[in-house]
Design an enzyme around this catalytic site. Structure first.
Site, PDB file in Angstrom:
ATOM      1  N   PRO A  31       0.858  -1.204   0.000  1.00 57.84           N
ATOM      2  CA  PRO A  31       0.000   0.000   0.000  1.00 57.84           C
ATOM      3  C   PRO A  31       0.882   1.238   0.000  1.00 57.84           C
ATOM      4  CG  PRO A  31       0.065  -1.012   2.196  1.00 57.84           C
ATOM      5  CD  PRO A  31       0.869  -1.896   1.288  1.00 57.84           C
ATOM      6  N   VAL A  33       0.836   5.486  -0.461  1.00 58.75           N
ATOM      7  CA  VAL A  33       0.036   6.713  -0.550  1.00 58.75           C
ATOM      8  C   VAL A  33       0.180   7.297  -1.957  1.00 58.75           C
ATOM      9  CG1 VAL A  33      -0.255   9.057   0.349  1.00 58.75           C
ATOM     10  CG2 VAL A  33       0.365   7.197   1.896  1.00 58.75           C
ATOM     11  N   GLN A  85      -6.461  -1.465   2.343  1.00 58.70           N
ATOM     12  CA  GLN A  85      -5.831  -1.169   3.635  1.00 58.70           C
ATOM     13  C   GLN A  85      -6.495   0.026   4.309  1.00 58.70           C
ATOM     14  OE1 GLN A  85      -1.991   0.724   4.589  1.00 58.70           O
ATOM     15  NE2 GLN A  85      -1.397  -1.263   5.446  1.00 58.70           N
ATOM     16  N   CYS A 114       2.273   2.564   9.896  1.00 61.91           N
ATOM     17  CA  CYS A 114       2.608   3.890   9.363  1.00 61.91           C
ATOM     18  C   CYS A 114       3.280   4.735  10.441  1.00 61.91           C
ATOM     19  CB  CYS A 114       1.357   4.603   8.858  1.00 61.91           C
ATOM     20  SG  CYS A 114       1.711   6.261   8.245  1.00 61.91           S
ATOM     21  N   LYS A 156      -0.563  -5.091   9.063  1.00 61.42           N
ATOM     22  CA  LYS A 156       0.802  -4.754   8.665  1.00 61.42           C
ATOM     23  C   LYS A 156       1.431  -3.983   9.816  1.00 61.42           C
ATOM     24  CE  LYS A 156       3.471  -2.745   4.838  1.00 61.42           C
ATOM     25  NZ  LYS A 156       4.253  -1.676   5.458  1.00 61.42           N
ATOM     26  N   ASP A 216      13.000  -2.600   2.055  1.00 61.39           N
ATOM     27  CA  ASP A 216      14.241  -2.511   1.268  1.00 61.39           C
ATOM     28  C   ASP A 216      14.441  -3.625   0.250  1.00 61.39           C
ATOM     29  OD1 ASP A 216      14.922  -0.166   2.409  1.00 61.39           O
ATOM     30  OD2 ASP A 216      16.766  -0.850   3.358  1.00 61.39           O
ATOM     31  N   ALA A 238       7.520  -1.955  -2.050  1.00 62.50           N
ATOM     32  CA  ALA A 238       6.956  -0.622  -2.310  1.00 62.50           C
ATOM     33  C   ALA A 238       7.835   0.101  -3.330  1.00 62.50           C
ATOM     34  CB  ALA A 238       6.849   0.162  -1.000  1.00 62.50           C
ATOM     35  N   ARG A 239       8.881   0.783  -2.854  1.00 61.34           N
ATOM     36  CA  ARG A 239       9.692   1.623  -3.752  1.00 61.34           C
ATOM     37  C   ARG A 239      10.343   0.833  -4.895  1.00 61.34           C
ATOM     38  NH1 ARG A 239      11.061   4.423   1.150  1.00 61.34           N
ATOM     39  NH2 ARG A 239      12.843   3.046   1.368  1.00 61.34           N
TER      40      ARG A 239
END
Length: 315
Positions: A31, A33, A85, A114, A156, A216, A238-239
């Site tokens: 998830p 943003v 989520q 978060c 999470k 990571d 994610a990234r």
């Protein structure tokens, strides 16, 4: 609910737990943003992503406002399995939100990770790892109020400095009926420090439900290494997926076909320009020179971006 969402009533909802029972490591889009919206989920699903999450949605706003529902949540027939989520701090509010998305999604996830100040000051996100009884209560409530036994309820989390507390939280959530737990292997205070994969392994060994490792993971090789280090049942990225949406399909860097696919999908979905452009900036980060970035990153319209891609790369 917008027309886009209603289409899903005809589609076959899936049981996300089938993925965890497949014997393969489950490849998951985190998830994010602003970023893990329908168009981007459509793209990563083309490139071997098994399971996608929506961006975090504040459950109270979602329940209260039809406008929030329409702007925060869109899906379609191909967008499965899908986890919505939520940020929540009250069991009934989370249940009400779960009930709204239940016909259109395959499960919900409670955000207990978060670390942003606004979330913690509101009682959302990572502060919930210090409230195991509340987390347990929220999971139990959703479990008892959603009739569909295949509808998953996951959480999470981040880890505590004292890992015993994290294991206790996870075991309480498991006892309440949580489907799986995703562990971001950093504490609330840690941002860019190395991820504690050893901690994820300890949590995995303490549970009998699936555990997903997060933190990571930039390449498919990283995903394989983290799986070996942690014995996790799934890998959430994610990234790494923002930089290379084809990562799970084994590409070292974003292939041009993926850029073309993003352009086609984003235009078809009417993706707002800023989001369309930002995704391309991430995807092209590794494959463009400093000089090219200077030009590309300040383009200010969809047509300018399309002309640039066409002139430079024939996309």
């Amino acid at each position: 609910m917008s027309g886009d969402i209603r289409e899903t009533e005809e589609c076959q909802l899936k049981d996300p737990m089938d993925l965890f029972h497949s014997g393969q490591v489950v490849k998951i889009c985190a998830p994010m943003v602003r970023y893990s919206k329908l168009a981007f989920r459509t793209l990563v699903r083309k490139y071997s992503c098994d399971l996608c999450y929506t961006p975090m949605i504040v459950a109270a706003d979602f329940v209260r406002s039809a406008k929030a529902r329409d702007s925060e949540f869109t899906t379609n027939k191909g967008d499965h399995p899908l986890i919505v989520q939520f940020a929540a701090k009250e069991a009934q509010v989370l249940c009400d939100a779960a009930r709204i998305v239940c016909p259109f999604a395959d499960g919900i996830d409670l955000n207990c990770g978060c670390p942003q100040r606004w979330a913690i000051s509101e009682g959302y996100g990572a502060c919930l790892i210090n409230k195991p009884e509340l987390v347990k209560d929220m999971v139990r409530h959703v479990r008892s109020q959603i009739d569909n036994p295949k509808f998953s309820v996951s959480i999470k989390i981040r880890i505590h400095e004292d890992l015993k507390r994290t294991v206790d939280l996870c075991q309480k959530a498991e006892a309440a009926g949580v489907s799986w737990i995703t562990v971001h292997g950093r504490s609330i205070e840690e941002r860019h420090q190395p991820v504690h994969y050893d901690a994820i392994k300890i949590i995995k060994q303490s549970m009998s439900i699936p555990v997903v490792a997060n933190g990571d993971i930039k390449t498919l090789k990283d995903a394989e290494n983290v799986h070996h280090l942690t014995e996790a049942d799934g890998i959430m990225v994610a990234r790494g997926l923002l930089a290379n949406p084809a990562m799970f399909a084994g590409y070292e860097e974003t292939p041009f076909q993926c850029i073309q696919d993003w352009v086609d999908i984003a235009l078809e979905h009417g993706t707002p320009f800023t989001c369309f452009h930002h995704h391309l900036m991430y995807m092209m980060e590794r494959i463009t020179s400093k000089q090219e970035k200077k030009v590309f990153n300040v383009l200010s319209s969809t047509s300018a971006v399309l002309d640039y891609l066409n002139d430079r790369y024939g996309v």
